[in-house]
Design an enzyme around this catalytic site. Structure first.
Site, PDB file in Angstrom:
ATOM      1  N   CYS A 142      78.496  64.063  27.851  1.00  0.00           N
ATOM      2  CA  CYS A 142      79.828  63.575  27.476  1.00  0.00           C
ATOM      3  C   CYS A 142      80.177  63.959  26.034  1.00  0.00           C
ATOM      4  O   CYS A 142      80.289  65.131  25.719  1.00  0.00           O
ATOM      5  CB  CYS A 142      79.941  62.082  27.730  1.00  0.00           C
ATOM      6  SG  CYS A 142      81.674  61.511  27.778  1.00  0.00           S
ATOM      7  N   HIS A 235      79.145  61.649  33.351  1.00  0.00           N
ATOM      8  CA  HIS A 235      78.040  60.703  33.228  1.00  0.00           C
ATOM      9  C   HIS A 235      77.301  60.566  34.556  1.00  0.00           C
ATOM     10  O   HIS A 235      77.413  59.538  35.242  1.00  0.00           O
ATOM     11  CB  HIS A 235      78.553  59.327  32.795  1.00  0.00           C
ATOM     12  CG  HIS A 235      78.975  59.230  31.373  1.00  0.00           C
ATOM     13  ND1 HIS A 235      78.080  59.075  30.335  1.00  0.00           N
ATOM     14  CD2 HIS A 235      80.208  59.281  30.807  1.00  0.00           C
ATOM     15  CE1 HIS A 235      78.742  59.011  29.185  1.00  0.00           C
ATOM     16  NE2 HIS A 235      80.030  59.141  29.440  1.00  0.00           N
ATOM     17  N   GLU A 237      74.406  59.794  34.968  1.00  0.00           N
ATOM     18  CA  GLU A 237      73.413  58.719  34.844  1.00  0.00           C
ATOM     19  C   GLU A 237      73.999  57.337  35.092  1.00  0.00           C
ATOM     20  O   GLU A 237      73.255  56.341  35.208  1.00  0.00           O
ATOM     21  CB  GLU A 237      72.783  58.745  33.443  1.00  0.00           C
ATOM     22  CG  GLU A 237      73.598  58.128  32.327  1.00  0.00           C
ATOM     23  CD  GLU A 237      74.742  58.990  31.806  1.00  0.00           C
ATOM     24  OE1 GLU A 237      75.453  58.558  30.882  1.00  0.00           O
ATOM     25  OE2 GLU A 237      74.927  60.114  32.323  1.00  0.00           O
TER      26      GLU A 237
END
Length: 305
Positions: A142, A235, A237
């Site tokens: 990001c 993102h 994750e």
């Protein structure tokens, strides 16, 4: 093999409850194995949440990894107890003479500022340059992806009229790259950002390669130096409820927040999120660790760089 984590790190108990095998440092030292050394520069405000999200993905590999956490000396987090930072994190100054097989640099809530306006820009840009000689492969996420592309190649970011917020479909542009091994023709990834990279800027730089994009949210992934650096604008994750928490936190407080796209079942925030990115997120991190870290890093870690 399990992950080696600092003793008493909160993520250990959380991940054990998910049947993920992790091992604290005390137990791991009894094993005669050269673990991969992974360092995480965690710039996110909710550090314990981010630690758990990243460790969860790193655990999906048979390789043993020794995970450590780096912090900035020029910035004091406001949303994480100082005791946690002192126990589990070390300043860059304490780690700068060490070598690491892999590094992850997270996003940060400073994307609306010019890079040079960020109070810790000098330190974080110095760490990005340091990684090129002290780390085999680095994963930027990001804001860190945008910042590192600017630091290394002068590629600018551009403001968005409205926040890019939701889960978006991407396509691998180089599907034969090892980072995409096992991927489908499309994959989903959450985004939550106020700025973007332009494809034209990426294509104008001969030293970087656009490897995934989205018709909805543009540049998705960029690769440089043959996989020594990956830049991910979203993102992968994120936990299932992260966008929901951001939406409910900002709804009615900010005027640029709308319902996260392609996220809630039937686009109704009363319904739970529909998780469509988890499998590819696990595969992405496993491929990175296997093909760009484990198979590329020297056994003698001092030879890195």
């Amino acid at each position: 093999m399990p992950l080696r984590l600092p003793d008493r790190l909160p993520a250990i108990e959380l991940l054990k409850s998910e049947n993920i095998f992790v091992m604290d440092t005390s137990r791991a030292t009894a094993q005669d194995i050269r673990p991969l050394r992974i360092v995480i520069l965690n710039l996110m405000p909710l550090k314990i949440t981010t630690e758990t999200d990243l460790v969860r993905l790193l655990s999906n590999t048979p390789l043993q990894m020794d995970v450590s956490f780096m912090k900035l000396k020029s910035h004091t987090p406001k949303n994480t107890p100082i005791e946690h930072m002192m126990m589990f994190y070390r300043d860059f100054d304490e780690m700068k003479d060490e070598k690491f097989d892999g590094m992850i640099v997270t996003g940060a809530p400073v994307e609306t500022y010019d890079y040079e306006q960020v109070t810790y820009w000098d330190e974080v840009s110095g760490i990005m340059r340091w990684a090129r000689t002290h780390v085999t492969s680095t994963l930027y996420i990001c804001w860190a992806a945008q910042a590192a592309l600017y630091c290394h190649y002068g590629i600018p970011k551009h403001p968005l009229r409205r926040k890019m917020f939701g889960v978006f479909r991407h396509r691998p542009l180089k599907p034969l790259l090892p980072i995409f091994r096992g991927f489908d023709d499309v994959f989903c990834m959450p985004h939550s950002r106020h700025t973007e990279l332009w494809r034209t800027d990426i294509e104008a730089c001969p030293d970087v390669e656009l490897i995934a994009d989205s018709a909805e949210c543009g540049v998705g992934m960029v690769m440089a130096r043959g996989g020594r650096e990956f830049y991910i604008t979203g993102h992968p994750e994120y936990s299932p409820d992260t966008l929901d928490k951001e939406y409910r936190r900002d709804c009615g407080v900010r005027d640029d927040v709308s319902l996260p796209v392609n996220y809630y079942q039937d686009d109704n925030p009363a319904n739970p999120p529909l998780v469509t990115w988890r499998a590819h997120a696990n595969l992405l991190y496993s491929n990175w660790i296997n093909y760009y870290v484990y198979q590329e890093t020297p056994y003698d870690i001092s030879r890195i760089g």
